[in-house]
Design an enzyme around this catalytic site. Structure first.
Site, PDB file in Angstrom:
ATOM      1  N   GLU A 157     -34.301   4.516  -3.996  1.00 58.31           N
ATOM      2  CA  GLU A 157     -34.711   3.825  -2.771  1.00 58.31           C
ATOM      3  C   GLU A 157     -36.038   4.393  -2.286  1.00 58.31           C
ATOM      4  OE1 GLU A 157     -31.945   3.780   0.459  1.00 58.31           O
ATOM      5  OE2 GLU A 157     -30.223   3.303  -0.820  1.00 58.31           O
ATOM      6  N   GLU A 198     -25.255   7.837  -1.097  1.00 58.39           N
ATOM      7  CA  GLU A 198     -25.671   8.956  -0.248  1.00 58.39           C
ATOM      8  C   GLU A 198     -24.464   9.784   0.223  1.00 58.39           C
ATOM      9  OE1 GLU A 198     -28.104   7.238   2.819  1.00 58.39           O
ATOM     10  OE2 GLU A 198     -29.841   7.049   1.498  1.00 58.39           O
TER      11      GLU A 198
END
Length: 686
Positions: free
Chosen positions: A309, A149
């Site tokens: 995810e 991220e």
């Protein structure tokens, strides 16, 4: 299809349980029970992989990878740059970010490193190369996961240290060449903001410069370039001993970094999807947002992406965090696959015992092992996905429409002062996308650098900034037969936020002349009629004039500009362009795009009207389907996903003849769907 099948699994953190071998053994047994065939390892493992400077400990990781391999479970192996060990920040505090206010961060959290720092780059490069040498050719390691991220949620994505300031100035020198060019691009004579020395330039700061929008834009571009270069450095490091593809996990419409730039460093796009299901009774707005994000990830490379995810149940960071209601886990997982994902992965496999995410949902809870509703929901997905491997292999979505979402435009339109201070670019684009979603018309999500030639329809809401070459690209698209839709406050400025003078860059294509923009309060809202119905003209009402030959489809009915056009259509070359001069509501967008879809010849895959809450997507092969009788014909037909986001049964009428790809049931004329159900259909042979 990576690994030869749809991936099912998620983020696995065995380093948190190295003192509990019985748990590590149980994990693999339960993974098999849940239909898990792939896990991600090492995302936040730096402190365990390198417990002290230069001393690597990979034996534990190799044992885990080998045990997973014996169970036929594949591995996505991460580089651990997302979070630094304390020995690193203690010895080398210069690797930590400096905030915009000039203060250096303290150790901790994530994404707390300077992307420019040579020392940080050297440390992670050495570790990445060591991981590549040890594991890059492991049989069950299939993909590199670079960091995590990037520019993530614990920072604004930028470091303002002196190294970054110096690198920013060098970047500007390369871009502009001279200070004269830079001052012109940034309109430096305003408020005497003329730079006479490169050293005078500093990043935007709360106690410094925040009013030069050209500076703001270029700083954001620089941050994206610096972060992308860091990612590229990691990509090259893991490639030293390995030819595996690489990815990193994106985060929806994330403002800190231009993903269309970052994606160029990657082989495969992946992202982390956390919709706020059950925020309200109506799930459609959340479903639309998730569909938009999936489509954006697919569109970056026009190929399948990975859902890296997702939450198997509850999320922990919102004010209220409802668990998924029955049926929603399957539906949200299938939604990703329907829009082009070749995986359903979770964060995380097992809940940790402590720290920030101990109450974030996981496949395994702190107690009860496999005897939970969440585990059973995950296991159902694990049973379903393998049945789709053959059908989806080699397929992806191929929309004939595109919607513009451009990061630089986002930064520009929300940084300016006026005509409104509450412009929300993602919300505006999403409102247009919803009209597509409700009709089951798929759309790619593209930026201004995209090739438009494969589309029949391109929509560009709130396209304030025109990058160099964009106007010419749109002109050619329409001239060659395309349909272009754009809105108020579009084509106002160039890529350094200098307003266009003289005329709109697409004035001849759009057939309108912009004059003023009224940004009224609710008390002064206007209205207009379209196709016999009245609609609101609110928040942004552009006062335009139609050029000769432009069709005026609707006009304002109030105020001094009553009679000025609101909706226009202009034929240009073989195509046509629509201009929406006012912001309205979803009811208008539904009616308007319904007409545009008809003129563009766009239909959903079922060629029928869809009930509220239902949408469809289609995955097909890009190449020509084989001739009848070919053994590969079935694979090339592709499949249609029909998704019901209402917590109630619905019936889809007028669908023709279809076969359920999983059960073999034949549907004729109608399809009944249960609450939160997704059906996967194949066309019925004639």
């Amino acid at each position: 299809m990576l690994g030869g099948h749809l991936l099912h699994g998620g983020d696995y953190n065995p380093e948190q349980w190295l003192d509990c071998p019985e748990i590590l053994e149980e994990d693999i047994r339960l993974m098999k029970e849940a239909g898990v065939n792939c896990v991600t390892l090492g995302v936040f493992s730096w402190a365990v992989l390198e417990p002290e400077e230069g001393a690597y400990d990979f034996d534990w990781l190799e044992e885990i990878i080998d045990n997973l391999g014996k169970a036929d479970i594949q591995v996505i192996l991460a580089t651990p740059s997302g979070a630094m060990p304390h020995w690193l920040t203690q010895k080398y505090p210069e690797v930590m970010q400096v905030r915009a206010d000039g203060q250096r961060n303290l150790p901790g959290k994530r994404h707390n490193f300077c992307y420019t720092s040579p020392l940080m780059r050297a440390k992670i490069k050495a570790l990445d190369e060591a991981l590549s040498e040890r594991f890059g050719r492991k049989e069950n390691v299939i993909l590199w996961h670079l960091s995590n991220e990037l520019a993530g949620n614990f920072s604004d994505g930028a470091c303002h240290c002196e190294l970054c300031q110096s690198a920013f100035r060098e970047w500007l020198k390369e871009k502009y060449g001279t200070l004269e060019e830079l001052n012109q691009a940034w309109w430096g004579r305003f408020w005497s903001h003329v730079y006479t020395d490169w050293e005078q330039i500093h990043s935007p700061a709360p106690h410094g410069e925040t009013t030069v929008t050209g500076l703001e834009l270029d700083w954001r571009r620089f941050v994206t370039e610096q972060l992308s270069d860091f990612c590229g450095m990691e990509r090259r490091a893991v490639a030293k001993y390995s030819d595996l593809p690489a990815t990193t996990n994106f985060m929806d419409t994330f403002k800190n970094i231009d993903y269309n730039r970052l994606q160029k460093e990657l082989d495969i796009i992946s992202w982390d999807n956390y919709p706020f299901w059950h925020k309200e009774k109506d799930e459609v707005p959340v479903a639309v947002q998730a569909a938009f994000n999936h489509s954006m990830m697919r569109s970056m490379k026009k190929q399948p992406f990975l859902l890296m995810e997702s939450a198997p149940s509850v999320i922990n960071w919102r004010e209220n965090n409802p668990v998924k209601r029955p049926g929603m886990h399957m539906l949200s997982s299938m939604q990703a696959v329907a829009h082009g994902s070749d995986s359903v992965q979770y964060f995380q496999w097992r809940k940790g015992r402590g720290s920030y995410e101990k109450f974030h949902g996981a496949v395994l809870d702190h107690k009860n092992g496999s005897n939970t509703r969440t585990f059973r929901d995950v296991a159902e997905v694990g049973k379903r996905l393998p049945k789709l491997d053959r059908l989806l292999d080699g397929t992806v979505n191929h929309p004939k429409a595109a919607i513009l979402f451009d990061w630089a435009n986002w930064w520009a339109v929300e940084d300016i002062t006026g005509p409104r201070l509450d412009l929300d670019y993602p919300a505006c684009v999403l409102s247009h996308y919803r009209a597509f979603w409700e009709k089951g018309i798929e759309a790619d999500i593209v930026d201004m650098d995209a090739d438009l030639s494969s589309y029949q329809l391109v929509s560009a809401p709130l396209n304030y900034m025109y990058k160099a070459g964009w106007a010419e690209k749109v002109k050619m698209f329409v001239e060659n037969g395309g349909i272009f839709v754009t809105t108020y406050f579009s084509g106002m400025a160039d890529e350094t936020d200098l307003c266009f003078t003289g005329h709109h860059p697409l004035e001849d294509v759009l057939g309108v002349i912009q004059e003023e923009i009224d940004a009224p309060s609710e008390e002064f809202e206007n209205q207009f009629a379209y196709a016999g119905k009245e609609y609101r003209a609110q928040r942004m009402c552009e006062i335009d004039h139609a050029k000769e030959g432009t069709e005026v489809l609707s006009v304002y009915e109030r105020e001094f500009y009553a009679g000025c056009p609101v909706v226009t259509r202009n034929r240009f070359g073989k195509g046509e362009a629509y201009y929406l001069a006012a912001e309205s509501d979803l009811a208008f967008l539904r009616a308007f795009y319904g007409d545009v879809f008809e003129r563009a010849g766009l239909k959903n895959a079922l060629d029928t009207e869809l009930p509220c809450g239902v949408t469809v997507t289609e995955r097909t092969c890009a190449d020509q389907a084989p001739a009848d009788g070919d053994a590969e014909t079935e694979k090339h037909k592709g499949v249609v996903f029909v998704m019901n986001f209402k917590n109630a049964p619905v019936c889809v009428d007028g669908i023709g003849r279809w076969t359920d790809a999983e059960s073999g049931t034949v549907y004729e004329r109608k399809l009944e769907l249960g609450a939160f159900q997704c059906a996967v259909l194949e066309r019925q042979a004639d």
